[in-house]
Design an enzyme around this catalytic site. Sequence first.
Site, PDB file in Angstrom:
ATOM      1  N   ASP A  47       3.425   9.781  -6.780  1.00 39.36           N
ATOM      2  CA  ASP A  47       3.320   8.990  -5.551  1.00 39.36           C
ATOM      3  C   ASP A  47       1.891   8.476  -5.516  1.00 39.36           C
ATOM      4  O   ASP A  47       1.006   9.104  -4.953  1.00 39.36           O
ATOM      5  CB  ASP A  47       3.654   9.847  -4.336  1.00 39.36           C
ATOM      6  CG  ASP A  47       3.676   9.047  -3.054  1.00 39.36           C
ATOM      7  OD1 ASP A  47       4.295   7.965  -3.038  1.00 39.36           O
ATOM      8  OD2 ASP A  47       3.066   9.490  -2.066  1.00 39.36           O
TER       9      ASP A  47
ATOM     10  N   CYS B   5       3.436   3.035  -1.444  1.00 35.37           N
ATOM     11  CA  CYS B   5       3.765   2.562  -0.100  1.00 35.37           C
ATOM     12  C   CYS B   5       3.127   1.187   0.108  1.00 35.37           C
ATOM     13  O   CYS B   5       2.493   0.931   1.122  1.00 35.37           O
ATOM     14  CB  CYS B   5       3.310   3.555   0.967  1.00 35.37           C
ATOM     15  SG  CYS B   5       1.554   3.954   0.927  1.00 35.37           S
TER      16      CYS B   5
END
Length: 443
Positions: A173, A226
């Site tokens: 991530d 993100c």
Amino acid sequence: MLPEAFLERMKRQLGDEYERYLDSLNRPRAVALRFNPLKGEIPQLPFVGQPVPWEPMGYYYDPDARPGLHVFHEAGVYYLQEASAMAPVALLDPQPGERVCDLCAAPGGKTTQIAGRMMGRGFLLCNEINPKRAKILASNIERLGIANALVLNEHPQRLEARFAGWFDKILVDAPCSGEGMFRKEEAAVTDWSEETVLMCARRQAEILHSASVMLRPGGRLVYSTCTFAPEENEASVSAFLRAHPDFSVEETFAPWFSPGRPDWISDPMPGLEKTFRLMPHRLLGEGHYCAVLRKAGDTPGSEVPLEPAAKRPKELDDFCKQTGAALPEGKLVLFGQNVYLAPEDLPSLKGLHVLRAGLELGEVLKNRFGPAHAWALWLKELPSCVSFPAESEEIRRYLAGDVLAGDARGWTLVQVERISLGWAKGDGRTLKNHYPKALRRCV
């Protein structure tokens, strides 16, 4: 106000959907939490609403509620996590007994989600390069009662040779420009620039390479960000595939998400349409991107040197006999007088910056053992237990550090509606409070 260069790029990319995207930024955020299966059955809470479609333990909650202040949050019953951020672990699909790595793990949302799916079986390495964020990660691991995790504060490149070909599954991530969080975090807007996007893309390439080295043949790697920037999403995955021909994009069923957009970059590698975009005008969540990558081959993970088991202190044995406290399966590891219980396949810790190695049991003191708060949060029961309703005066006083009335003697497990919250020690009339001072609430 969003950066003009960002808006111009989004308008080019989204075309007819651009206005819908802008409208989505003006609607109230959909807030969510994820229940922790390590704590048992999901309690009925009045502020919890509809489920998150891609995460069985995820639920949206009333935005006017403040679940972070509820005692169940302190007991590790749930983790406040944005709904789209639950998607990468759902795609990683970690299983009990596997060796799993979360390479950029702080603050711990995805790590604790992985741990919940592993159900205490297997080995979980969670690493964070930033020291302050790594401490937050370690505290969340403790709060959710996770016993099979090793928390490190290392640069991913330092882990490559140490764990080459060892992990079954790895989550990256990656640090990114945060465009998908513009509605949620004002700092993401003020810190954004086109130069930041390119800088993040370079950093992501380095982290992805480290992950590729650590993954066994046949293993699964999930890459997520993100951000909306193609340079950090499709372009990063395409560059990785070109540099690592033993990897390919794995086709995964995920009907809730939009397909990747190879047409948004130049010279795309095959398979990018099988990656995923999470767009806030198409679902209840913020912006995210995910790619599921498979390493060619199918062989067991490599062998690595293991940490030797420490001798079991007599003080710990005495404590277990006196209290009936259970221990997870594993081996003891000592850091000075502090005792941890780690998975049997815990690798050698020599030369690593370790913040937490499995479950912290406590400290060997003079002729006695002082149990750790982490052990209380892991325990489901103890012969000597006291349980109180969530809204009771006793729970309020316990969280504040007050002494409670009670006829128990010795170390006692304090619970909220049968969910463990911490330690107390009784003398037959009162329960001396052992809830950590750093966690106490001023009331």
